[in-house]
Motif scaffolding. Structure first.
Motif, mmCIF file in Angstrom:
data_model
loop_
_atom_site.group_PDB
_atom_site.id
_atom_site.type_symbol
_atom_site.label_atom_id
_atom_site.label_comp_id
_atom_site.label_asym_id
_atom_site.label_seq_id
_atom_site.Cartn_x
_atom_site.Cartn_y
_atom_site.Cartn_z
ATOM 1 N N VAL A 162 46.903 -23.150 63.740
ATOM 2 C CA VAL A 162 47.969 -22.429 63.658
ATOM 3 C C VAL A 162 47.957 -21.439 62.605
ATOM 4 C CG1 VAL A 162 50.392 -22.511 63.524
ATOM 5 C CG2 VAL A 162 49.433 -24.254 65.080
ATOM 6 N N ALA A 163 47.368 -21.954 61.427
ATOM 7 C CA ALA A 163 47.422 -21.166 60.128
ATOM 8 C C ALA A 163 46.241 -20.023 60.400
ATOM 9 C CB ALA A 163 46.721 -21.970 58.929
ATOM 10 N N ILE A 164 45.266 -20.318 60.867
ATOM 11 C CA ILE A 164 44.421 -19.159 61.379
ATOM 12 C C ILE A 164 45.005 -17.911 62.448
ATOM 13 C CG2 ILE A 164 42.087 -18.721 62.558
ATOM 14 C CD1 ILE A 164 41.010 -21.348 61.698
ATOM 15 N N CYS A 165 45.605 -18.401 63.238
ATOM 16 C CA CYS A 165 46.105 -17.653 64.190
ATOM 17 C C CYS A 165 47.394 -16.853 63.657
ATOM 18 C CB CYS A 165 46.718 -18.409 65.329
ATOM 19 S SG CYS A 165 45.516 -19.088 66.643
ATOM 20 N N GLY A 166 48.146 -17.493 62.858
ATOM 21 C CA GLY A 166 49.344 -16.858 62.127
ATOM 22 C C GLY A 166 48.740 -16.028 61.205
ATOM 23 N N TYR A 167 47.771 -16.152 60.366
ATOM 24 C CA TYR A 167 47.218 -15.144 59.533
ATOM 25 C C TYR A 167 46.568 -13.932 60.247
ATOM 26 C CZ TYR A 167 43.794 -13.160 56.289
ATOM 27 O OH TYR A 167 43.319 -12.376 55.375
ATOM 28 N N GLU A 168 45.795 -14.188 61.100
ATOM 29 C CA GLU A 168 45.272 -12.944 61.968
ATOM 30 C C GLU A 168 46.285 -12.155 62.531
ATOM 31 O OE1 GLU A 168 42.328 -12.157 61.527
ATOM 32 O OE2 GLU A 168 40.898 -13.936 61.092
ATOM 33 N N ALA A 169 47.339 -12.668 63.127
ATOM 34 C CA ALA A 169 48.263 -11.922 63.847
ATOM 35 C C ALA A 169 49.190 -11.365 62.674
ATOM 36 C CB ALA A 169 49.298 -12.668 64.367
ATOM 37 N N GLU A 170 49.477 -11.792 61.601
ATOM 38 C CA GLU A 170 50.039 -11.227 60.513
ATOM 39 C C GLU A 170 49.379 -10.009 59.923
ATOM 40 O OE1 GLU A 170 52.284 -12.770 56.597
ATOM 41 O OE2 GLU A 170 51.636 -14.555 58.056
ATOM 42 N N MET A 171 47.833 -10.363 59.668
ATOM 43 C CA MET A 171 47.094 -9.161 59.251
ATOM 44 C C MET A 171 47.022 -7.960 60.088
ATOM 45 S SD MET A 171 46.841 -10.333 56.132
ATOM 46 C CE MET A 171 46.099 -8.553 55.675
ATOM 47 N N ASN A 172 46.971 -8.241 61.401
ATOM 48 C CA ASN A 172 47.086 -7.301 62.180
ATOM 49 C C ASN A 172 48.168 -6.350 62.081
ATOM 50 O OD1 ASN A 172 44.458 -7.658 62.934
ATOM 51 N ND2 ASN A 172 44.970 -8.386 65.076
ATOM 52 N N LEU A 173 49.172 -7.106 62.099
ATOM 53 C CA LEU A 173 50.777 -6.296 62.029
ATOM 54 C C LEU A 173 50.672 -5.306 60.672
ATOM 55 C CD1 LEU A 173 54.272 -7.780 62.183
ATOM 56 C CD2 LEU A 173 53.495 -6.390 60.426
ATOM 57 N N VAL A 174 50.037 -5.971 59.559
ATOM 58 C CA VAL A 174 49.948 -5.277 58.273
ATOM 59 C C VAL A 174 49.251 -3.998 58.278
ATOM 60 C CG1 VAL A 174 49.507 -5.575 56.055
ATOM 61 C CG2 VAL A 174 50.810 -7.388 56.962
ATOM 62 N N MET A 175 48.047 -4.126 59.243
ATOM 63 C CA MET A 175 46.864 -3.155 58.819
ATOM 64 C C MET A 175 47.154 -2.277 60.139
ATOM 65 S SD MET A 175 43.150 -4.464 58.221
ATOM 66 C CE MET A 175 43.370 -6.042 59.234
ATOM 67 N N HIS A 176 47.478 -2.594 61.175
ATOM 68 C CA HIS A 176 47.380 -1.885 62.583
ATOM 69 C C HIS A 176 48.700 -1.520 63.205
ATOM 70 C CE1 HIS A 176 43.133 -3.021 62.241
ATOM 71 N NE2 HIS A 176 43.580 -4.058 62.644
ATOM 72 N N GLY A 177 49.682 -2.508 62.781
ATOM 73 C CA GLY A 177 50.843 -2.273 63.801
ATOM 74 C C GLY A 177 52.032 -1.691 62.941
ATOM 75 N N GLY A 178 53.098 -2.305 62.865
ATOM 76 C CA GLY A 178 54.357 -1.817 62.273
ATOM 77 C C GLY A 178 55.226 -2.757 61.664
ATOM 78 N N ASP A 179 56.198 -2.616 61.269
ATOM 79 C CA ASP A 179 57.147 -3.541 60.895
ATOM 80 C C ASP A 179 57.471 -4.655 61.835
ATOM 81 O OD1 ASP A 179 57.078 -2.520 58.545
ATOM 82 O OD2 ASP A 179 59.186 -1.783 58.316
ATOM 83 N N GLY A 180 57.579 -5.812 61.531
ATOM 84 C CA GLY A 180 58.051 -6.672 62.683
ATOM 85 C C GLY A 180 58.402 -8.244 62.131
ATOM 86 N N VAL A 181 58.117 -9.170 63.259
ATOM 87 C CA VAL A 181 58.609 -10.374 62.824
ATOM 88 C C VAL A 181 57.793 -11.461 63.475
ATOM 89 C CG1 VAL A 181 60.580 -12.056 63.365
ATOM 90 C CG2 VAL A 181 60.975 -9.697 62.968
#
Ligand SMILES: Nc1ncnc2c1ncn2[C@@H]1O[C@H](COP(=O)(O)OP(=O)(O)OP(=O)(O)O)[C@@H](O)[C@H]1O
Ligand SMILES: [Mg+2]
Lengths: 111, 144
Positions: free
Chosen positions: B42-61
């Motif tokens: 869960v930690a790995i998946c959360g981190y990767e998804a969070e980083m993708n939001l931070v780098m490629h995505g937009g604000d989110g939750v």
């Protein structure tokens, strides 16, 4: 081996996170691609990298690394040090190349 | 155990706080005595998804739903979205800018890591519509 012993034995410099020097080092990993490191390194590893930006602390916390060594004369950013201090994650630096340090650690039995 | 649902706002471009939501989720699961292997995934998946939001995505939750039989992690943003999600899931595919590559991102391993470490993954995205990645982790009876 404790982080503090590793520091003495190999002449590493403590940059931040002194609160964590008692942590036990049970494995090691070397890499600069964060997704590769977070997926493949073992918990309680010493992580050797050239990266010095604040995100390395998040990776170290999430994977419960014992310490991070920033190699090749690189230094952590100020924000990185603040974060490491707050979390008690030892941030160490090593002037030589990652190759040199990894070789020493590996030959002394750290997997 | 009752269902526990938590949401964490995550901001695009915020490298200082990136990863904190995942750290909080990890600590919560740990304190609830979930298996170390599950907590790690869960930690790995959360981190990767969070980083993708931070780098490629937009604000989110980031939303986590913790139950006795499964953990559900959803990271949704209002960013530019993904043109071809199948291509994005391929190992090595990345559109990360050079400045991020210098920081050690952009290996094109984030989505493959999420796929490998979750039991179920759905990437819901199209250009202009933002991106929502949902991952499910089933909770086994005993720690492996
Ligand atoms: N939330 C998102 N919004 C927009 N595009 C995204 C999002 N998540 C992923 N992508 C696209 O999918 C590609 C692949 O993502 P993936 O996480 O696998 O690799 P990466 O982020 O580029 O590199 P790494 O994760 O190894 O640092 C990204 O380069 C980007 O083009
Ligand atoms: Mg990624």
């Amino acid at each position: 081996m404790r982080v503090s012993e590793m520091i003495e034995r190999y002449g590493l410099k403590v940059e931040a996170g002194e609160g964590g020097l008692d942590r036990e080092v049970r494995a090691g990993y070397c890499g600069d691609l964060l997704s590769e490191v977070i997926a493949n390194a073992a918990a309680e590893s010493v992580w050797i990298t050239v990266q010095g930006h604040q995100n390395i602390v998040a990776v170290a916390i999430l994977r419960e690394f014992a310490a991070v060594v920033i190699s090749s004369g690189n230094k952590p950013d100020k924000e990185t040090m603040d974060k490491a201090n707050a979390e008690g994650i030892p941030l160490l630096s090593w002037k030589g190349s990652a190759y040199e340090l990894v070789g020493k650690l590996f030959s002394e039995g750290l997997g | 155990m009752n269902r526990l649902r938590r949401t964490y706002p995550v901001r695009h471009g915020d490298f200082i706080h990136a990863g904190e939501a995942s750290i909080h989720v990890k600590n919560t699961l740990k304190s609830l005595s979930y298996c170390p292997d599950l907590v790690r995934r869960v930690a790995i998946c959360g981190y990767e998804a969070e980083m993708n939001l931070v780098m490629h995505g937009g604000d989110g939750v980031l939303t986590v739903v913790i139950a006795a039989d499964e953990i559900r992690l959803e990271v949704a943003d209002t960013g530019p979205g993904i043109e071809n999600t199948e291509l994005a899931m391929q190992e090595g595919y990345s559109t990360a800018r050079d400045e991020y590559r210098e920081m050690g991102f952009g290996a094109g391993m984030g989505l493959p890591n999420m796929k490998r470490n979750s039991d179920e993954i759905t990437v819901d995205s199209s250009p202009g519509q933002g991106t929502a990645v949902t991952m499910v982790f089933s909770v086994g009876g005993r720690c492996p």
